[in-house]
Design an enzyme around this catalytic site. Structure first.
Site, mmCIF file in Angstrom:
data_model
loop_
_atom_site.group_PDB
_atom_site.id
_atom_site.type_symbol
_atom_site.label_atom_id
_atom_site.label_comp_id
_atom_site.label_asym_id
_atom_site.label_seq_id
_atom_site.Cartn_x
_atom_site.Cartn_y
_atom_site.Cartn_z
ATOM 1 C CB CYS A 99 -1.276 7.625 6.783
ATOM 2 S SG CYS A 99 -1.635 8.820 5.473
ATOM 3 C CB CYS A 102 -5.080 10.671 3.842
ATOM 4 S SG CYS A 102 -3.685 10.063 2.867
ATOM 5 C CB SER A 103 -6.597 6.557 6.029
ATOM 6 O OG SER A 103 -7.291 6.624 4.797
ATOM 7 C CB CYS A 104 -1.177 5.911 3.120
ATOM 8 S SG CYS A 104 -1.410 7.327 2.034
#
Lengths: 193, 93
Positions: A99, A102-104
């Protein structure tokens, strides 16, 4: 009105919980259930799905068609979770999930994202130099195998269905699930025995 | 209109973040770049409105494939990127 930054955290939490309930957005029970399902989610859940897909062709087809339904079929709670998509590794294609924005992460089936998944280095290099990044994980993908970098930018969450390693013929689902690691389902590593 | 798999597209070379506060799910490295529709993933509320608690209309979301060779320094690789992009960020190639 008091300063929100100086308000006692517990008091603030109770006030927000009260407002969420009063406005009918989420009851305290809803919130507890969501916290419990988030805390209970581990890579072991995804590993069970992978092991079942390796032994049951119908389940594999369901998993590739609709990851959310496949997770629910194994009693993994998916309520309120984003739709789950599954990318299958084959002899032609190796998938790597990132991702960049962000940090999906597919938390429902893999739990909390590992620290490296959230790092700026991983996020930048996965798209620009995936083979160099994989080499640092000691993962060698043959030059003729295409690497497909899946940048998880929006409403889906993605996991990898790795290839079943040789030497696991006749193994039970539980034995198979035990060799599937978090990194195998992100695509930084591949399962081995 | 829903774009069909295989359709050649280009991601808009648009930079709304230069004009004010925004929430955009289209990565910088894809702006202005050519790609190909892989499939329609469904319709989802537009995050650009959702993030600001504005009424968010559902917009088509696509899986779009990009050649790594085209995006970065071409070395003749067949490696590719597969990215979720909202339809309103895509234009005809």
């Amino acid at each position: 009105m008091s300063n929100i930054l100086e308000t006692d955290g517990e008091q603030l939490l109770q006030a927000v919980l009260g407002l969420l309930a009063k406005k009918g957005i989420a009851s305290p029970l809803d919130i507890q259930a969501q916290i419990a399902s988030t805390d209970n989610a581990t890579p072991g859940q995804g590993a069970r799905m992978v092991a079942k897909a390796w032994t049951d062709p119908d389940y594999r087809a369901l998993m590739l068609e609709d990851g959310t339904k496949a997770a629910e079929a194994l009693d993994i709670p998916m309520r309120g979770m984003p739709p789950l998509g599954v990318m299958e590794n084959t002899s032609d294609t190796h998938n790597l999930i990132v991702c960049t924005l962000c940090s999906c992460y597919p938390r429902a089936v893999l739990g909390y994202p590992p620290f490296w998944y959230k790092s700026a280095g991983y996020r930048a290099r996965a798209v620009r130099d995936p083979r160099g990044l994989l080499a640092e994980w000691k993962t060698v993908i043959a030059p003729e195998v295409k690497i497909r970098v899946v940048d998880s930018t929006a409403d889906y969450r993605w996991m990898v269905l790795p290839m079943r390693p040789a030497g696991t013929e006749g193994w039970s689902e539980a034995q198979l699930a035990a060799i599937v690691r978090e990194g195998d389902m992100v695509g930084v590593t591949v399962p081995s025995v | 209109m829903i774009l069909t798999p295989g359709t050649a597209i280009r991601v808009k070379d648009d930079w709304p973040e230069a004009k004010g506060p925004v929430h955009i799910r289209t990565p910088h490295y894809l702006r202005g770049r050519p790609g190909r529709i892989v499939r329609h993933l469904g319709d989802f509320p537009n995050p650009e409105d959702l993030a600001f608690a504005r009424p968010a209309a559902k917009r088509p979301l696509y899986h779009v494939a990009f050649s790594k060779d085209v995006l970065f320094d071409g070395q003749g690789t067949t490696d590719e990127l597969l990215v979720e992009i909202f339809g309103h960020w895509l234009e005809a190639a």
